[in-house]
Enzyme design. Structure first.
Site, PDB file in Angstrom:
ATOM      1  N   GLY A 213       3.092   2.033  -2.199  1.00  0.00           N
ATOM      2  CA  GLY A 213       3.327   2.443  -3.574  1.00  0.00           C
ATOM      3  C   GLY A 213       2.190   3.294  -4.102  1.00  0.00           C
TER       4      GLY A 213
ATOM      5  N   THR B 175      -0.287  -7.023  -9.169  1.00  0.00           N
ATOM      6  CA  THR B 175       1.139  -7.047  -9.492  1.00  0.00           C
ATOM      7  C   THR B 175       1.387  -7.632 -10.873  1.00  0.00           C
ATOM      8  OG1 THR B 175       1.620  -7.343  -7.142  1.00  0.00           O
ATOM      9  CG2 THR B 175       3.398  -7.844  -8.686  1.00  0.00           C
ATOM     10  N   ASN B 176       2.314  -7.036 -11.607  1.00  0.00           N
ATOM     11  CA  ASN B 176       2.715  -7.538 -12.926  1.00  0.00           C
ATOM     12  C   ASN B 176       3.970  -8.399 -12.848  1.00  0.00           C
ATOM     13  OD1 ASN B 176       0.701  -6.393 -14.639  1.00  0.00           O
ATOM     14  ND2 ASN B 176       1.633  -4.385 -14.350  1.00  0.00           N
TER      15      ASN B 176
ATOM     16  N   HIS C  76      -2.327  -9.441 -20.074  1.00  0.00           N
ATOM     17  CA  HIS C  76      -2.202  -8.015 -19.744  1.00  0.00           C
ATOM     18  C   HIS C  76      -0.838  -7.506 -20.228  1.00  0.00           C
ATOM     19  CE1 HIS C  76      -2.881  -4.258 -17.789  1.00  0.00           C
ATOM     20  NE2 HIS C  76      -1.989  -4.440 -16.846  1.00  0.00           N
TER      21      HIS C  76
ATOM     22  N   ARG D 182       9.089  -2.579 -13.673  1.00  0.00           N
ATOM     23  CA  ARG D 182      10.247  -2.930 -14.491  1.00  0.00           C
ATOM     24  C   ARG D 182      11.195  -1.732 -14.585  1.00  0.00           C
ATOM     25  NH1 ARG D 182       9.976  -5.262 -20.692  1.00  0.00           N
ATOM     26  NH2 ARG D 182      12.198  -5.601 -20.999  1.00  0.00           N
TER      27      ARG D 182
ATOM     28  N   ALA E  85       0.797  -1.227   0.000  1.00  0.00           N
ATOM     29  CA  ALA E  85       0.000   0.000   0.000  1.00  0.00           C
ATOM     30  C   ALA E  85       0.828   1.275   0.000  1.00  0.00           C
ATOM     31  CB  ALA E  85      -0.929   0.011   1.214  1.00  0.00           C
TER      32      ALA E  85
ATOM     33  N   ARG F 222      -9.723   1.529 -21.117  1.00  0.00           N
ATOM     34  CA  ARG F 222      -8.878   2.317 -22.013  1.00  0.00           C
ATOM     35  C   ARG F 222      -9.365   2.193 -23.457  1.00  0.00           C
ATOM     36  NH1 ARG F 222      -3.245   0.402 -19.011  1.00  0.00           N
ATOM     37  NH2 ARG F 222      -3.104   2.212 -17.590  1.00  0.00           N
TER      38      ARG F 222
ATOM     39  N   ARG G 198      12.314  -8.918 -18.909  1.00  0.00           N
ATOM     40  CA  ARG G 198      11.000  -9.376 -18.455  1.00  0.00           C
ATOM     41  C   ARG G 198      11.137 -10.583 -17.530  1.00  0.00           C
ATOM     42  NH1 ARG G 198       6.601  -7.223 -20.987  1.00  0.00           N
ATOM     43  NH2 ARG G 198       6.986  -5.962 -22.839  1.00  0.00           N
TER      44      ARG G 198
END
Length: 309
Positions: free
Chosen positions: A11, A118-119, A174, A81, A9, A150, A87
């Site tokens: 971030g 999270t990615n 995603h 990143r 939290a 979007r 990646r």
């Protein structure tokens, strides 16, 4: 009152999620972060801001013991990143973080539903399910709602129409392998392909795929749209809305994909992912979905050795 814990939290995304949830008055909110000092400051700021509106939602910062018996745990913990980071490196670093978080969630909130932010999103959903050992229906990823929003925004901008009249879905992964489902895209019940030329649709799709990067360049990163997407998912779950929403969910043969988490339309309610809606895809869309699924499978294979430790 329901209880929601936001992990990560401190971030930008996590703190905005906590704000949106608090403003919704839907549940008490616990904010947790490795940076305990910053999390404490955010919780105080949020709590005080609520009193401006006469909103007495309880917001506290704490450790995992304070998250005990949460109805929903939102995972926003992880690293973005960085320049020079591959990646695979991002995948490995964030998988370790998500695994540790979910093991603690399972210990303190064994009946919770996990929403992953999270990615790389789809792979992190798989990590969350494996680490928590929760039923797959109680792990769901926020991505499709954001990407779809979007997509709709860019269509509305191009046509100068009210976004409420736009029906569309983004499925798949995603990332750049996301699949705008043009065969099911309508504006005021008219097929999008009858309203916009193929070249303009292609430009909108390309902008949608790069929407996150566009915001990174302009302002350092997106937080508001992801947070409102999470808020919609929380509303659907806590109020048992049975809304059909595009989310990352575990598939068992839908559209030919199996054993992974991937973006699909789901019915979201009190039990989490209650059903997957299988759409009839065009040949091009089907191939795109297969490509996205293959990419996610490769990420999982890369991580499998760490998941089994």
């Amino acid at each position: 009152m329901a209880k929601i814990s936001v992990i990560g939290a401190a971030g930008r995304v996590g703190s905005t999620i906590a704000l949106c949830l608090a403003l919704s008055k839907i549940a008490d909110v616990v904010v947790v972060d490795n940076d305990e000092r910053k999390a404490k400051g955010i919780s105080l700021d949020l709590q005080q801001s609520m009193f401006v509106y006469g909103n007495f939602t309880q917001i506290i910062s704490g450790n995992y013991e304070d998250t005990a018996d949460s109805d929903i745990c939102v995972i926003a913990a992880g690293l973005p990143r960085k320049p020079g980071m591959t990646r695979d490196e991002l995948l490995e670093v964030n998988a370790k973080i998500v695994k540790e978080v979910c093991e603690k969630i399972a210990r303190y909130s064994p009946n919770a539903i996990i929403i992953v932010v999270t990615n790389p999103l789809d792979a992190m959903c798989y990590v969350a399910a494996e680490a928590s050992k929760f039923p797959k229906s109680r792990v769901v990823g926020m991505a499709g709602i954001l990407d779809t929003a979007r997509f709709k925004a860019f269509i509305a901008e191009e046509l100068k129409v009210d976004a409420k009249g736009i029906d569309a879905f983004i499925l798949g992964s995603h990332d750049n392998d996301m699949i705008p489902i043009i065969s099911h895209a309508f504006v005021n019940r008219r097929p999008l392909t009858e309203i916009l030329h193929e070249e303009k649709i292609a430009k909108i799709i390309e902008r949608t795929k790069n929407a996150g990067a566009e915001i990174v360049v302009l302002s350092g990163g997106s937080a508001l749209a992801p947070a409102t997407a999470v808020s919609q998912m929380v509303d659907a779950i806590l109020n048992d809305r049975k809304w059909i929403l595009p989310c990352s969910a575990y598939v068992s043969g839908e559209n030919g994909a199996s054993g992974i988490f991937i973006g699909v339309p789901v019915i979201l309610g009190k039990d989490g992912v209650e059903r997957i809606i299988e759409l009839k895809l065009s040949e091009e869309e089907r191939k795109g979905f297969e490509k996205a699924a293959d990419s996610i499978k490769k990420q999982i294979e890369f991580l499998r050795k760490d998941l089994n430790k």
